[in-house]
Design a protein around this motif. Structure first.
Motif, short mmCIF file in Angstrom:
data_model
loop_
_atom_site.label_atom_id
_atom_site.label_comp_id
_atom_site.label_asym_id
_atom_site.label_seq_id
_atom_site.Cartn_x
_atom_site.Cartn_y
_atom_site.Cartn_z
N THR A 34 -32.40 -49.24 -2.24
CA THR A 34 -31.65 -48.14 -2.83
C THR A 34 -32.55 -47.23 -3.66
OG1 THR A 34 -29.67 -49.53 -2.89
CG2 THR A 34 -29.64 -47.54 -4.23
N ARG A 78 -27.28 -39.07 -4.70
CA ARG A 78 -26.06 -39.43 -5.43
C ARG A 78 -25.47 -40.73 -4.90
NH1 ARG A 78 -24.77 -33.91 -4.84
NH2 ARG A 78 -23.28 -34.45 -3.19
N LYS A 79 -25.45 -40.88 -3.59
CA LYS A 79 -24.92 -42.10 -2.99
C LYS A 79 -25.78 -43.30 -3.37
CE LYS A 79 -22.13 -44.43 -0.33
NZ LYS A 79 -20.73 -44.71 -0.77
N ILE A 93 -27.40 -43.76 -6.18
CA ILE A 93 -27.06 -44.18 -7.55
C ILE A 93 -25.75 -44.97 -7.55
CG2 ILE A 93 -26.39 -43.38 -9.84
CD1 ILE A 93 -28.30 -41.09 -9.54
N ASP A 94 -24.77 -44.51 -6.77
CA ASP A 94 -23.50 -45.24 -6.69
C ASP A 94 -23.71 -46.66 -6.20
OD1 ASP A 94 -22.16 -42.99 -7.56
OD2 ASP A 94 -21.49 -42.38 -5.55
N GLU A 95 -24.54 -46.82 -5.18
CA GLU A 95 -24.78 -48.16 -4.64
C GLU A 95 -25.63 -49.00 -5.58
OE1 GLU A 95 -25.89 -48.44 -0.57
OE2 GLU A 95 -24.61 -46.78 0.05
N ASP A 102 -25.48 -48.84 -8.84
CA ASP A 102 -24.56 -49.30 -9.87
C ASP A 102 -23.66 -50.42 -9.35
OD1 ASP A 102 -25.56 -47.57 -11.75
OD2 ASP A 102 -24.00 -46.05 -11.46
N ARG A 103 -23.17 -50.29 -8.14
CA ARG A 103 -22.29 -51.32 -7.58
C ARG A 103 -23.02 -52.66 -7.49
NH1 ARG A 103 -20.92 -53.33 -2.40
NH2 ARG A 103 -18.78 -54.15 -2.35
N ASP A 149 -23.33 -54.13 -10.96
CA ASP A 149 -22.05 -54.66 -11.43
C ASP A 149 -21.79 -56.04 -10.84
OD1 ASP A 149 -21.59 -52.40 -12.93
OD2 ASP A 149 -20.23 -51.47 -11.47
#
Length: 208
Positions: free
Chosen positions: A108, A130-131, A133-135, A137-138, A141
């Protein structure tokens, strides 16, 4: 003696920290990416992919892929206790989280840092970033909710996966926000950065 081809801020951090934890002798050969030394014929003869790090073993075997390097060093230096013993469930957990980091964080980060490599559509690079960063973070988490209470991924037991996790956490483009939302991961990184071996090289790879 090992030879480590490295550049600051690359996956070489985890490899060098593992070598230091194992008290292994090694020579560092810096590859200046800004000067395109990774594309020079001499380096491509070592790694045709033109990527750092590269670890050359004492018998001249060339090893690429950061995860493979740290696992090999841990296996060759069992007295350093950098992995739980074979057959121990904790060893499987160490493998799990190392491969999780490889597939979810390392990859990522490449998409965030080099988005143009992942699309041939004009103007889509920012969407790829942007995608990513979303992945990113997921994945964090999941790690925050699933790993054991610290200080390390295996609880009180340190292993090479902790070095790898700390490295990729500091690659997060918004690491301060990451540590605020993932206090367990923040504690892991603090514990790893406090280790004597890591202190020797941290600033060279990540700055003060």
């Amino acid at each position: 003696m090992y030879k480590l081809y490295w550049s600051a801020g690359s996956g070489a951090f985890a490899v060098e920290a593992t070598l230091l934890e194992a008290a292994a002798e090694y020579e560092r050969i810096e590859i200046d990416l800004d000067r395109d030394e990774h594309t020079a014929p001499a380096f491509l003869a070592v790694n045709p992919r033109g990527q750092v790090p590269v670890l050359v073993l004492p018998d001249q075997t060339v090893v690429t892929e950061t995860a493979a390097m740290v696992l090999h060093i841990a296996d060759i230096h069992p007295w350093a206790n950098l992995l739980p013993p074979p057959g121990d469930p904790d060893r499987a957990r160490a493998y799990r989280w190392l491969m999780f980091a490889v597939s979810n964080f390392y990859e990522t980060d490449l998409r965030f840092t080099y988005p143009e490599r992942f699309t041939d559509e004009p103007g889509c690079a920012e969407s790829v970033r942007r995608k990513a960063i979303d992945e990113f973070d997921r994945g964090w988490d999941i790690a925050e909710a699933t790993t054991r209470p610290g200080p390390y991924l295996l609880g009180e037991l340190f292993c090479v996966t902790d070095l790898y996790f700390t490295m990729v956490a500091h690659w997060h483009p918004e690491s301060t926000r990451l540590f605020e939302r993932c206090p367990r991961i923040a504690g892991l990184c603090d514990a790893v950065r406090a280790r004597a071996a890591v202190k020797q090289i941290w600033n060279q790879h990540f700055g003060p």
